[in-house]
Design a protein around this motif. Structure first.
Motif, mmCIF file in Angstrom:
data_model
loop_
_atom_site.group_PDB
_atom_site.id
_atom_site.type_symbol
_atom_site.label_atom_id
_atom_site.label_comp_id
_atom_site.label_asym_id
_atom_site.label_seq_id
_atom_site.Cartn_x
_atom_site.Cartn_y
_atom_site.Cartn_z
ATOM 1 N N GLN A 49 0.827 -1.201 0.000
ATOM 2 C CA GLN A 49 0.000 0.000 0.000
ATOM 3 C C GLN A 49 0.861 1.250 0.000
ATOM 4 O O GLN A 49 1.926 1.279 0.605
ATOM 5 N N ILE A 50 0.381 2.290 -0.692
ATOM 6 C CA ILE A 50 0.994 3.611 -0.648
ATOM 7 C C ILE A 50 -0.135 4.615 -0.454
ATOM 8 O O ILE A 50 -1.203 4.480 -1.048
ATOM 9 N N GLY A 51 0.088 5.591 0.431
ATOM 10 C CA GLY A 51 -0.950 6.564 0.726
ATOM 11 C C GLY A 51 -0.372 7.923 1.053
ATOM 12 O O GLY A 51 0.839 8.090 1.210
ATOM 13 N N LEU A 52 -1.257 8.892 1.170
ATOM 14 C CA LEU A 52 -0.868 10.262 1.484
ATOM 15 C C LEU A 52 -1.661 10.711 2.705
ATOM 16 O O LEU A 52 -2.888 10.655 2.703
ATOM 17 N N LYS A 53 -0.987 11.141 3.739
ATOM 18 C CA LYS A 53 -1.647 11.654 4.946
ATOM 19 C C LYS A 53 -1.658 13.171 4.858
ATOM 20 O O LYS A 53 -0.647 13.776 4.517
ATOM 21 N N THR A 54 -2.800 13.803 5.139
ATOM 22 C CA THR A 54 -2.922 15.249 5.004
ATOM 23 C C THR A 54 -3.179 15.924 6.345
ATOM 24 O O THR A 54 -3.718 15.318 7.266
ATOM 25 N N LEU A 55 -2.825 17.172 6.438
ATOM 26 C CA LEU A 55 -3.118 18.016 7.599
ATOM 27 C C LEU A 55 -4.403 18.775 7.333
ATOM 28 O O LEU A 55 -4.556 19.368 6.266
ATOM 29 N N ASN A 56 -5.312 18.771 8.281
ATOM 30 C CA ASN A 56 -6.575 19.498 8.147
ATOM 31 C C ASN A 56 -7.285 19.201 6.830
ATOM 32 O O ASN A 56 -7.988 20.039 6.285
ATOM 33 N N GLY A 57 -7.042 18.041 6.276
ATOM 34 C CA GLY A 57 -7.747 17.615 5.077
ATOM 35 C C GLY A 57 -7.246 18.192 3.772
ATOM 36 O O GLY A 57 -7.811 17.905 2.724
ATOM 37 N N GLY A 58 -6.212 19.009 3.768
ATOM 38 C CA GLY A 58 -5.787 19.608 2.521
ATOM 39 C C GLY A 58 -4.291 19.595 2.273
ATOM 40 O O GLY A 58 -3.845 19.204 1.212
ATOM 41 N N LYS A 59 -3.517 20.012 3.233
ATOM 42 C CA LYS A 59 -2.066 20.117 3.051
ATOM 43 C C LYS A 59 -1.406 18.755 3.290
ATOM 44 O O LYS A 59 -1.604 18.130 4.321
ATOM 45 N N ALA A 60 -0.604 18.315 2.340
ATOM 46 C CA ALA A 60 0.074 17.019 2.457
ATOM 47 C C ALA A 60 1.043 17.030 3.635
ATOM 48 O O ALA A 60 1.825 17.963 3.801
ATOM 49 N N ASP A 61 0.970 16.001 4.465
ATOM 50 C CA ASP A 61 1.861 15.872 5.618
ATOM 51 C C ASP A 61 3.006 14.930 5.279
ATOM 52 O O ASP A 61 4.162 15.284 5.388
ATOM 53 N N TYR A 62 2.683 13.707 4.856
ATOM 54 C CA TYR A 62 3.723 12.766 4.458
ATOM 55 C C TYR A 62 3.139 11.627 3.632
ATOM 56 O O TYR A 62 1.946 11.381 3.644
ATOM 57 N N ILE A 63 4.013 10.939 2.899
ATOM 58 C CA ILE A 63 3.643 9.753 2.133
ATOM 59 C C ILE A 63 3.960 8.543 2.996
ATOM 60 O O ILE A 63 5.026 8.465 3.588
ATOM 61 N N GLU A 64 3.016 7.635 3.072
ATOM 62 C CA GLU A 64 3.251 6.405 3.829
ATOM 63 C C GLU A 64 3.166 5.217 2.874
ATOM 64 O O GLU A 64 2.398 5.241 1.928
ATOM 65 N N TYR A 65 3.973 4.213 3.120
ATOM 66 C CA TYR A 65 3.965 3.024 2.284
ATOM 67 C C TYR A 65 4.316 1.823 3.144
ATOM 68 O O TYR A 65 4.910 1.964 4.217
ATOM 69 N N GLY A 66 3.922 0.665 2.681
ATOM 70 C CA GLY A 66 4.240 -0.523 3.455
ATOM 71 C C GLY A 66 3.661 -1.783 2.854
ATOM 72 O O GLY A 66 2.955 -1.756 1.849
ATOM 73 N N ILE A 67 3.967 -2.868 3.501
ATOM 74 C CA ILE A 67 3.453 -4.190 3.145
ATOM 75 C C ILE A 67 2.740 -4.721 4.375
ATOM 76 O O ILE A 67 3.215 -4.562 5.495
ATOM 77 N N GLY A 68 1.589 -5.320 4.163
ATOM 78 C CA GLY A 68 0.815 -5.845 5.282
ATOM 79 C C GLY A 68 0.238 -7.204 4.964
ATOM 80 O O GLY A 68 0.370 -7.718 3.853
ATOM 81 N N PHE A 69 -0.419 -7.778 5.960
ATOM 82 C CA PHE A 69 -1.064 -9.060 5.747
ATOM 83 C C PHE A 69 -2.367 -9.114 6.525
ATOM 84 O O PHE A 69 -2.554 -8.393 7.509
ATOM 85 N N LYS A 70 -3.283 -9.934 6.044
ATOM 86 C CA LYS A 70 -4.571 -10.161 6.685
ATOM 87 C C LYS A 70 -4.552 -11.594 7.220
ATOM 88 O O LYS A 70 -4.752 -12.536 6.457
ATOM 89 N N PRO A 71 -4.319 -11.777 8.513
ATOM 90 C CA PRO A 71 -4.138 -13.136 9.045
ATOM 91 C C PRO A 71 -5.399 -13.997 9.020
ATOM 92 O O PRO A 71 -5.301 -15.211 9.037
ATOM 93 N N PHE A 72 -6.588 -13.387 8.935
ATOM 94 C CA PHE A 72 -7.810 -14.183 8.989
ATOM 95 C C PHE A 72 -8.597 -14.168 7.679
ATOM 96 O O PHE A 72 -9.804 -14.290 7.691
ATOM 97 N N SER A 73 -7.928 -13.989 6.548
ATOM 98 C CA SER A 73 -8.603 -14.047 5.245
ATOM 99 C C SER A 73 -8.884 -15.482 4.882
ATOM 100 O O SER A 73 -8.026 -16.352 4.981
#
Length: 74
Positions: A49-73
């Protein structure tokens, strides 16, 4: 924080959008945040996943990325 959102899925991709607020101290980040993200399902239980976290809904704060898993799929 607390958030709500939705996901639009097609093939192995999800486009996710979340809107939330902070429960504790905001530490200068404003009252709420928005978090758009793109998720790719590598397998049934693993995703990237890659995403963008914003401040107050408008100004970009930082880009987040990572790998995850769903243990109960199933």
């Amino acid at each position: 924080g607390v958030h709500g959102g939705y996901a639009f899925s097609f093939y192995k991709f999800d486009i996710r959008m979340q809107v939330g607020t902070y429960i504790g101290g905001q530490k200068g980040k404003g009252m709420f945040f928005m978090r758009p993200a793109l998720r790719y399902h590598i397998s049934k239980t693993v995703f990237a996943q890659i995403g963008l976290k914003t401040l107050n809904g408008g100004k970009a704060d930082y880009i987040e990325y990572g790998i995850g898993f769903k243990p109960f799929s199933w």
